[in-house]
Design an enzyme around this catalytic site. Structure first.
Site, short mmCIF file in Angstrom:
data_model
loop_
_atom_site.label_atom_id
_atom_site.label_comp_id
_atom_site.label_asym_id
_atom_site.label_seq_id
_atom_site.Cartn_x
_atom_site.Cartn_y
_atom_site.Cartn_z
N GLU A 1 3.71 -7.48 -3.20
CA GLU A 1 3.34 -8.87 -2.88
C GLU A 1 3.01 -9.71 -4.09
OE1 GLU A 1 0.53 -8.92 0.76
OE2 GLU A 1 0.27 -7.01 -0.29
N ARG B 1 0.79 -1.22 0.00
CA ARG B 1 0.00 0.00 0.00
C ARG B 1 0.83 1.28 0.00
NH1 ARG B 1 0.00 1.95 5.21
NH2 ARG B 1 -1.84 3.28 4.92
#
Lengths: 784, 298, 159
Positions: free
Chosen positions: A741, A533
């Site tokens: 990720e 994020r």
């Protein structure tokens, strides 16, 4: 939703700037938590851990440990009555009445040396009453299983997590969409499969380390290897009954996290022990062996998939059930369950969905966030089922996926609509890069060759109000200091935030310095460095901060020059007027202001910019149906393909080529994005071919590098290709969304699909070791 | 069931005796609580794991003759106990006359560890997985041992008694291993299967050496030694005998490999199952024999 | 437990240090000399994060006793660069992007420097073999391999 505030001058966004932290890392001065010097007062801690997977604590006798010369403090559960946890407060700092996994902390010792602390640990006597352990999540979810958390109903829990009191189910996420029962008969082909994904561990090269000092005033300072200094401040303070501002976390560079250093795992132990030796810093380090099973691991998964498509190959229905082996405490794992639930269809449009994702307590190591947050475990089986559906239908797996994969406007399993996405492009480019459709010849008679492909998607799994903030200060020498609360864990966050602030404010990248190490006393708040994020969320905060500072600067000069602010710009650290062509260096006034034009007094002052960003329109999801208008902030999508060979003599897999493409919206630093893709691919390949925590009766059989194998330099694919696709995210900085990720997610199914292509065999789960493959080939009659 | 590994090496006294005599005396006197060491690559691990707890660690690397790596064209090769594996690999004499030793050493761990690991240490550690042991047996290595009664020689054939157990008596230190001149024109190979491509312990290891031998019925003599499939390094005499008494061809090589597989008695452990290991013994032995056979026929 | 006084040269500086028998070279560097560039990843000789040069050869410093270093010359990552410039391997690894979290980096640099010292023009296969004892979890190794190739070229160009 606010739109991105991208700038017309992009540089250095989009450029392959060299890492801002590379120099210190190559000369050996980069400081990690264990490198910080604390002087002669430093004490060393060791932890007494449960030798049983499930037992009641009948008695603890620390008397002999207390009197050992050199021991300064011995603590145990009764010293700390609170509970701790991120989404569900189910964990005690030291176990008070019961131990729930092998390694569960029961007592802690601080001593003048690690050796003495260890000797003291051996002198602590504990009496246990052994309880029946739960070693399987399906059993754990059943009514026959003993309760691991009888008080589950009393635990404080986040509003979007649904534990079932009186059971071992700490979260049950549901999707009920459309009409699944009546749809099966409309399906031409139905695939029903079960997959078992074993536990693995993050294996950061730097094991966990925490140093805590509690001052006589009650102020706590915690230095640690952490992805989440602010979350640690919050959670540990709450658990110990301190106010957040009295708990200070200082987080230097992290030697690899992958999620293992998110939230709180062993750090609370250091603080707890330190509270008994006020004024002394107490260092707790995990050995590599402890790292394998006493901090966080990636939970295991038992997954049932059922999916069907019509005669054209359009997927009509999916019914998926997940039993997550969450381990002894699921304070973090409950959200993995949720994320997998709302993502459970994979990146496909599926009109009828039934999903049940259960987080189940077991007496296994504690499951926590690991790169992908449930996505690798889930896609491992799901993407194989997709391949099987395609092949049953006689359709090419790439074609099948193109038909069904999400496009802009597709309806999501949670009911909202998919934003613009380059998923189809990722699929197309990946297929092209692997030469999909062309059967490649094996390199030798004793090899079988195959290609496989898999898609993925993932959203940042975080509360709807996870915030970021940033500040900017300017110095007399023209350097711009950027304050952030995000962490550099290797992904390149420090570099891209510097690029973004340089681009937005108007200074060269080389003029940016970060106000780090992150220190919760001085640094601006950041929820956690997780969920891929930071580029998106911190980036948005940085843009605001830079614009805030820009505005101050431009308005000041506009006033000083009596010009229109719209005619002014900041380029390379200079304010310039496009109208009058005047110029002034920002550093000449950014601290000390300017004399007024009329000479009577001063104007301006120290420039300081601030920015704060928090998503505002993530809606909740209905507890019964899992439906909601805006489930997540966005999804990053992608594809991976491999070309591999299976050796018929040994069963060993060799990856010849691995390619992957991800839609990152905008690559702030393309080289760093590619580096993430390469690193994630290799970590994914390692998890597919080598890795599993071998659990037997609750004990990890292989907690060391000797028997937990990870990919070495010799095990990487002969060739790797990382492809960047950019379909902008409308609310991302320059259109960016996360990538950290995602590159690990599709590896297992891509490899499994390729193995099937090579030898026609599928497996219940990874790792696809040489032995597993060889014995299966024997069984299948492929070899004698 | 729980491995309680120490964070660091437990306490001990480091001792560095000057002469062989002194060393043997010390080790004999402290036979219950002392350990000689060379590179320490196995010893330190076991100490950290709490498996052994010697009070004294006796450094023997610097003793007379431990450092030598000598080739005599009349007599053969002598490798002192302290010679690390990289030195063995890089020695032109080893590469030319005893390439099997270099091959075996190359398969061990990593370059860093091979700067410390020694062949003698590998032998004395007596792990059935020891990578260099098969090569030493195949090349008829003889151990030079110094004990309280003085020096003696011992062949490797009866040296290994079980996992981690050797014939060494209290006070014994191995000072060197020597090899006679190898058979003229011999060919050899060491095939190792690990979980990773390199650097792992062996799941199965196969050492094969072959040479022309007119005294044998088949005209050839083979040595076949297996690692990790028995409590000790396993010399597959049945396979060796078979190949010396039957014409050597594709079929008999396969047969010999099957014999090797049947002779092995591996266990199930965390690295592999017994079943897989037996299969691999057959496949790898066959590959190794074919490789050596091809070289002999060139 | 016994203590030993040793004289050891570290990054060209001679030091006289008293060490306990059971102290490893790694701990001596990090805890006695505060040379924390050398990292502790496993203390078992498996990960290579603690790699240093001892008398010119790379060793896992967690598997060498400090007392064994009496009279030895040790080079750590802090000693690779000269006053004026970085070692070619340091320069190259920055350029190729072979550094992420940086924890494996000191060990990798030492192993790379040692490789180029003994083999100035290594092939890809030789590089991969030389690095097998240095685990990296972040980069996937590929840019590290590129860095060594580039450093080899840089070195050759200088001659």
């Amino acid at each position: 939703m606010e739109k991105s505030l991208a700038q017309k001058v992009n540089s250095p966004v989009g450029e392959n700037k060299l890492r801002i932290d590379a120099y210190e890392k190559v000369i050996g001065t980069a400081q990690y938590a264990d490198d910080i010097q604390f002087g002669n007062k430093l004490l060393h801690a060791r932890i007494k851990r449960s030798p049983y997977p499930h037992a009641k604590i009948k008695k603890i006798d620390v008397s002999k440990a207390r009197i050992l010369p050199g021991v300064k403090a011995v603590v145990c559960g009764e010293d700390f009555p609170g509970f701790i946890g991120l989404y569900l407060k189910d964990r005690q700092i030291f176990c008070r009445d019961r131990v729930r996994y092998v390694g569960d902390p029961i007592a802690g010792v601080a001593a003048i040396s690690e050796e003495i602390a260890e000797k003291a640990i051996d002198l602590i006597e504990v009496e246990y009453e052994i309880l029946e352990p739960v070693l399987d999540p399906e059993f754990g979810a059943s009514s026959r299983a003993p309760l691991i958390h009888p008080d589950l109903g009393k635990y404080v829990v986040a509003s979007f997590i649904f534990p079932q009191a009186g059971s071992n189910i700490s979260n049950h996420f549901k999707i009920r969409k459309g009409n699944i029962e009546s749809t099966w008969q409309k399906c031409k082909t139905i695939i029903e499969r079960k997959y078992h994904i074993p536990h693995i561990q993050h294996v950061p090269l730097e094991p966990h380390v925490a140093i805590a000092r509690v001052d006589k005033s009650g102020e706590v300072t915690l230095w640690d290897s952490s992805q989440s200094p602010f979350a640690q401040r919050d959670l540990i303070a709450e658990a110990l009954g301190i106010t957040q501002s009295k708990m200070r976390v200082i987080a230097p560079l992290v030697g690899g996290g992958f999620g293992s250093k998110a939230g709180v795992s062993m750090e609370s132990l250091a603080v707890a022990i330190a509270s008994k030796v006020k004024g002394y810093p107490v260092k707790l380090r995990l050995t590599r062996e402890e790292e394998f099973y006493t901090a966080f691991v990636r939970q295991g998964l038992v997954a049932y998939f059922k999916m069907g498509c019509d005669e054209n190959g359009k997927i009509l229905a999916m019914e998926n059930t997940f039993y997550w082996d969450g381990g002894a405490y699921t304070e973090y794992g409950v959200n993995i369950t949720r994320a997998a639930g709302y993502s459970s269809t994979g990146p496909y449009e599926v009109p009828n969905v039934k999903a049940d994702s259960y987080c189940v307590y077991t007496n296994h190591p504690v499951g926590g966030p690991m790169r992908g947050f449930g996505m690798p475990e889930m896609h491992a089986g799901l993407e194989q089922c997709i391949d099987e559906l395609a092949l049953e239908m006689g359709m090419d797996p790439v074609e099948f996926r193109q038909l069904n994969c999400l496009k802009e406007g597709s309806i999501l399993p949670t009911g909202g609509k998919m934003h613009p996405t380059g998923l189809s492009q990722c699929l197309e480019k990946t297929a092209e890069a692997i030469d999909w459709g062309k059967k490649a010849l094996p390199s030798a008679p004793n090899k079988r060759r195959g290609k496989g492909i898999a898609l993925m998607w993932k959203a940042p799994a975080m509360p709807g109000n996870a915030g970021s903030s940033a500040f900017i200060e300017l110095a007399e020498d023209g350097m711009l200091t950027l304050g952030v609360g995000c962490q550099e864990i290797g992904q390149g966050a420090f570099t891209v935030v510097a690029q973004m602030v340089a681009a937005t404010f108007g200074v060269p990248y080389e003029s940016v310095r970060l106000a780090t190490p992150v220190d919760t006393r001085y640094s601006p708040y950041e929820w956690q460095t997780v969920a891929s994020r930071i580029t998106w969320s911190t980036g948005n905060a940085i843009i605001k901060a830079a614009q805030d500072a820009r505005k101050q600067v431009i308005n000041l000069i506009a006033e000083a020059w009596n010009e229109n602010p719209d005619d002014l710009d900041i380029v390379n650290g200079n304010v310039i007027s496009y109208k009058s062509e005047r110029e002034i260096k920002v550093k000449d006034f950014a601290v000390k202001g300017l004399p007024k034009p009329d000479g009577r007094g001063w104007m301006g002052g120290p420039v300081i910019g601030r920015g704060s960003f928090m998503p505002t329109d993530v809606t909740g999801l209905d507890a019964e149906t899992g439906q909601g208008e805006h489930a997540v902030v966005h999804f990053t999508t992608g594809a991976q393909a491999v070309d591999l060979e299976v050796d018929l003599d040994t069963g060993r897999v060799e990856i010849l080529k691995a390619v992957a493409a991800f839609d990152v919206g905008k690559a702030i630093n393309p080289d760093l994005v590619k580096a993430q893709i390469e690193g994630g691919m290799v970590q994914g390949i390692s998890s597919a071919l080598f890795e599993s925590l071998m659990l037997k009766d609750g004990y990890v059989q292989n907690p060391s590098f000797v028997d937990y194998r990870i990919a070495t330099s010799m095990d990487i694919p002969n060739s790797m290709q990382a492809i960047i696709v950019e379909v902008p995210q409308d609310d991302g900085p320059w259109g960016a969304r996360g990538i950290g990720e995602h590159s690990m997610v599709p590896a297992i199914p891509a490899i499994a699909n390729a193995i099937y292509d090579a030898i026609g065999i599928r497996f219940e789960g990874p790792p696809f070791t040489a032995e597993k493959i060889y014995l299966a080939m024997m069984e299948a009659g492929i070899i004698k | 069931m729980v491995k309680n590994t120490h964070p660091t090496l437990p306490e001990f006294d480091y001792v560095k005796p000057v002469t062989l005599f002194e060393t043997s005396q010390f080790l004999f006197t402290h036979s219950n609580d002392s350990s000689p060491f060379l590179g320490g690559t196995d010893l330190f691990i076991r100490m950290r794991d709490g498996v052994i707890k010697p009070h004294y660690l006796v450094d023997i690397k610097h003793l007379a003759g431990m450092d030598k790596l000598d080739f005599d064209p009349q007599k053969g090769l002598t490798i002192g106990a302290a010679v690390n594996m990289n030195r063995v690999i890089n020695s032109p004499d080893v590469q030319e006359h005893y390439p099997l030793l270099a091959d075996a050493c190359k398969s061990v761990a990593s370059y860093q560890l091979r700067n410390r690991a020694t062949i003698i240490g590998n032998i004395c550690n007596a792990s059935p997985a020891g990578d260099t042991i098969g090569a030493c047996i195949a090349l008829d290595g003889v151990l030079h041992i110094h004990g309280i009664a003085g020096s003696r020689f011992e062949s490797l054939s009866d040296f290994f008694l079980g996992p981690g157990k050797t014939n060494l008596k209290p006070g014994d230190i191995v000072t060197a291993i020597s090899f006679p001149l190898p058979p003229q024109g011999h060919a050899s190979t060491y095939v190792k299967l690990g979980r990773n491509k390199l650097s792992d312990l062996s799941i199965v290891g196969v050492t094969v050496l072959g040479n022309i031998d007119t005294k044998k019925q088949s005209g050839f003599r083979f040595r076949v030694i297996l690692a990790s499939v028995a409590p000790v390094p396993l010399i597959v005499t049945q396979a060796e005998t078979y190949l010396s008494s039957h014409e050597v061809n594709q079929e008999t090589i396969h047969q010999a490999a099957c014999i090797a597989s049947e002779a092995s008695h591996p266990i199930n452990d965390v690295r592999g199952s017994a079943r897989y290991r037996r299969e691999m013994v057959r496949n790898l032995t066959e590959n190794a024999l074919i490789k050596v056979w091809k070289k002999l026929n060139q | 437990m016994t203590f030993h006084e040793i004289i050891v040269t570290i990054n060209q500086n001679q030091e006289k240090i008293t060490v306990p028998s059971n102290m490893t070279l790694m701990r001596m560097l990090r805890e006695v000399l505060a040379l924390t560039g050398t990292k502790n990843g496993c203390s078992a000789g498996e990960c290579g994060a603690c790699t240093v040069l001892m008398n010119g050869e790379p060793v896992n410093s967690c598997m060498v006793l400090a007392v064994e270093c009496d009279g030895a010359e040790i080079i750590t990552v802090e000693g690779l660069a000269s006053d004026k410039q970085l070692d070619p391997v340091q320069d190259s690894i920055i350029q190729t992007g072979g550094v992420q979290c940086g924890f494996c980096t000191p060990g990798i640099l030492i192993s790379s420097r040692a490789l180029l010292n003994r083999n100035p023009d290594p092939s890809d296969a030789e590089i991969k073999e030389a690095l097998v004892g240095n685990l990296c979890r972040c980069t996937g190794y590929t840019r590290i391999i590129d860095a060594i190739k580039e450093a080899a070229m840089r070195q050759k160009a200088k001659e």
